[in-house]
Design a protein around this motif. Structure first.
Motif, PDB file in Angstrom:
ATOM      1  N   GLY A 139      49.986  -4.121  49.407  1.00 35.12           N
ATOM      2  CA  GLY A 139      48.531  -4.025  49.362  1.00 35.12           C
ATOM      3  C   GLY A 139      47.795  -4.872  50.379  1.00 35.12           C
ATOM      4  O   GLY A 139      46.631  -5.226  50.166  1.00 35.12           O
ATOM      5  N   LEU A 140      48.432  -5.180  51.499  1.00 31.09           N
ATOM      6  CA  LEU A 140      47.808  -6.045  52.501  1.00 31.09           C
ATOM      7  C   LEU A 140      47.534  -5.338  53.827  1.00 31.09           C
ATOM      8  O   LEU A 140      47.222  -5.994  54.820  1.00 31.09           O
ATOM      9  CB  LEU A 140      48.699  -7.271  52.768  1.00 31.09           C
ATOM     10  CG  LEU A 140      48.827  -8.289  51.642  1.00 31.09           C
ATOM     11  CD1 LEU A 140      49.780  -9.412  52.059  1.00 31.09           C
ATOM     12  CD2 LEU A 140      47.470  -8.867  51.249  1.00 31.09           C
ATOM     13  N   GLU A 141      47.610  -4.003  53.846  1.00 35.06           N
ATOM     14  CA  GLU A 141      47.428  -3.323  55.127  1.00 35.06           C
ATOM     15  C   GLU A 141      46.046  -3.567  55.714  1.00 35.06           C
ATOM     16  O   GLU A 141      45.874  -3.559  56.942  1.00 35.06           O
ATOM     17  CB  GLU A 141      47.690  -1.806  54.986  1.00 35.06           C
ATOM     18  CG  GLU A 141      46.713  -1.061  54.083  1.00 35.06           C
ATOM     19  CD  GLU A 141      47.125  -1.017  52.624  1.00 35.06           C
ATOM     20  OE1 GLU A 141      46.738  -0.067  51.936  1.00 35.06           O
ATOM     21  OE2 GLU A 141      47.841  -1.946  52.168  1.00 35.06           O
ATOM     22  N   GLY A 142      45.050  -3.819  54.880  1.00 35.05           N
ATOM     23  CA  GLY A 142      43.701  -4.070  55.378  1.00 35.05           C
ATOM     24  C   GLY A 142      43.492  -5.480  55.886  1.00 35.05           C
ATOM     25  O   GLY A 142      42.410  -5.802  56.389  1.00 35.05           O
ATOM     26  N   PHE A 143      44.520  -6.327  55.788  1.00 32.45           N
ATOM     27  CA  PHE A 143      44.405  -7.731  56.195  1.00 32.45           C
ATOM     28  C   PHE A 143      45.334  -8.067  57.361  1.00 32.45           C
ATOM     29  O   PHE A 143      45.556  -9.231  57.661  1.00 32.45           O
ATOM     30  CB  PHE A 143      44.734  -8.645  55.011  1.00 32.45           C
ATOM     31  CG  PHE A 143      43.844  -8.442  53.823  1.00 32.45           C
ATOM     32  CD1 PHE A 143      42.675  -9.172  53.681  1.00 32.45           C
ATOM     33  CD2 PHE A 143      44.164  -7.507  52.856  1.00 32.45           C
ATOM     34  CE1 PHE A 143      41.844  -8.977  52.589  1.00 32.45           C
ATOM     35  CE2 PHE A 143      43.345  -7.313  51.751  1.00 32.45           C
ATOM     36  CZ  PHE A 143      42.179  -8.043  51.623  1.00 32.45           C
ATOM     37  N   ALA A 144      45.867  -7.055  58.029  1.00 27.59           N
ATOM     38  CA  ALA A 144      46.910  -7.262  59.031  1.00 27.59           C
ATOM     39  C   ALA A 144      46.511  -8.243  60.123  1.00 27.59           C
ATOM     40  O   ALA A 144      47.331  -9.048  60.576  1.00 27.59           O
ATOM     41  CB  ALA A 144      47.314  -5.923  59.658  1.00 27.59           C
ATOM     42  N   ASP A 145      45.258  -8.193  60.574  1.00 33.48           N
ATOM     43  CA  ASP A 145      44.824  -9.030  61.694  1.00 33.48           C
ATOM     44  C   ASP A 145      44.182 -10.343  61.259  1.00 33.48           C
ATOM     45  O   ASP A 145      43.729 -11.128  62.098  1.00 33.48           O
ATOM     46  CB  ASP A 145      43.836  -8.249  62.565  1.00 33.48           C
ATOM     47  CG  ASP A 145      44.487  -7.031  63.211  1.00 33.48           C
ATOM     48  OD1 ASP A 145      45.685  -7.115  63.548  1.00 33.48           O
ATOM     49  OD2 ASP A 145      43.813  -5.991  63.336  1.00 33.48           O
ATOM     50  N   LEU A 146      44.167 -10.605  59.968  1.00 29.51           N
ATOM     51  CA  LEU A 146      43.564 -11.836  59.457  1.00 29.51           C
ATOM     52  C   LEU A 146      44.565 -12.987  59.534  1.00 29.51           C
ATOM     53  O   LEU A 146      45.743 -12.813  59.206  1.00 29.51           O
ATOM     54  CB  LEU A 146      43.140 -11.626  57.997  1.00 29.51           C
ATOM     55  CG  LEU A 146      42.289 -12.726  57.356  1.00 29.51           C
ATOM     56  CD1 LEU A 146      40.871 -12.686  57.931  1.00 29.51           C
ATOM     57  CD2 LEU A 146      42.265 -12.543  55.841  1.00 29.51           C
ATOM     58  N   PRO A 147      44.120 -14.164  59.992  1.00 30.03           N
ATOM     59  CA  PRO A 147      45.029 -15.320  59.929  1.00 30.03           C
ATOM     60  C   PRO A 147      45.473 -15.565  58.486  1.00 30.03           C
ATOM     61  O   PRO A 147      44.661 -15.493  57.563  1.00 30.03           O
ATOM     62  CB  PRO A 147      44.177 -16.474  60.456  1.00 30.03           C
ATOM     63  CG  PRO A 147      43.121 -15.822  61.287  1.00 30.03           C
ATOM     64  CD  PRO A 147      42.829 -14.504  60.623  1.00 30.03           C
TER      65      PRO A 147
END
Length: 258
Positions: A139-147
């Motif tokens: 469930g983290l595909e929307g956070f891929a570019d977040l540190p």
């Protein structure tokens, strides 16, 4: 259960520290494909057991078998290469890297460049599809570019599960996966563990009895380093010693173990 059904077995597993026996003659059998919980109060020997299984500690006595093979004398890296992968109580992600980069680093060993730190980041691009799939799984595909440092605590634990999955574990050892979480995060991570356990085996140390009751097929209860009882959750709730010491009050209402 038959020997073929057993993925992990310990025989007389013991660890003594300067006269103090932290783990005493533990005979543990983990069924292949199951979620197995190791519970008990602080000081019961749960984390020491994990340290012995992954060879962060050498046993004082006893034998560890993985898929029927004696791994008692093998080093931590050898254990990991065989498919025994562990997470820790404290979230172990690289905070300065993005979520995607954390997963790609975990996948990097497949390229044979795990220690070639001077290579370009472009050498990891071929891992992107697998990394994206792993992020979707947790469930983290929307956070891929977040540190990673900017993730909420529950999502950091989800990222750690993704990096654990990146190592292709046959047996996942999860040490307190819901420790320090609020109720909502506990529910999310519990569902995630159940989801990712498909096709693999999970051995988990967990204090939260609501988590244990909802996903663990078998429970081993430790007391002072030795096995007090073992069986399904329903059976453990009918065991007077377990109920009194670990799982609640005499009225049968489970509580979080100390």
């Amino acid at each position: 259960m038959s020997q073929a059904d057993v993925i992990l077995e310990t025989r007389g597993l013991t660890k003594a520290f300067k006269g103090f026996t932290a783990v005493s003659k533990v005979d543990l059998r983990v069924r292949r494909g199951a979620i197995h919980a190791l519970i008990g109060p602080n000081g019961a020997g749960k984390t020491t057991c994990f340290n012995l299984l992954t060879k962060f500690h050498a046993p004082s006595a006893g034998t560890i078998l993985f898929n029927g093979e004696d791994i008692t004398r093998e080093r931590p890296a050898q254990i990991a290469r065989k498919g025994v992968i562990r997470s820790f109580q404290i979230s172990a992600v690289f905070p300065q890297l993005t979520v995607m980069e954390n997963v790609r680093v975990a996948l990097q060993r497949k390229l044979g460049t795990a220690y070639h730190f001077w290579k370009s980041k472009r050498s990891l691009d071929e891992l992107n599809d697998r990394a994206v799939a792993l992020l979707k799984a947790v469930g983290l595909e929307g956070f891929a570019d977040l540190p990673a440092a900017e993730l909420a605590y529950g999502r950091k634990r989800a990222l750690e599960i993704a990096t654990t999955l990146a190592m292709d574990p046959e047996l996942m050892l999860l040490d307190e996966p819901t420790q320090g979480m609020g109720h909502e995060d506990v529910e999310v991570v519990t569902a995630l563990i159940k989801q990712v356990s498909a096709g693999r085996t999970v051995l988990m140390v967990e204090h939260n009895m609501s988590v244990v009751s909802s996903i663990a097929e078998r429970i081993t209860v430790l007391q002072r380093g030795a096995i007090l009882a073992e069986g399904p959750y329903e059976e453990m709730t009918r065991n007077p010693q377990v109920m009194e010491a670990y799982m609640g009050t005499a009225d049968g209402e489970p509580v979080q173990a100390a």
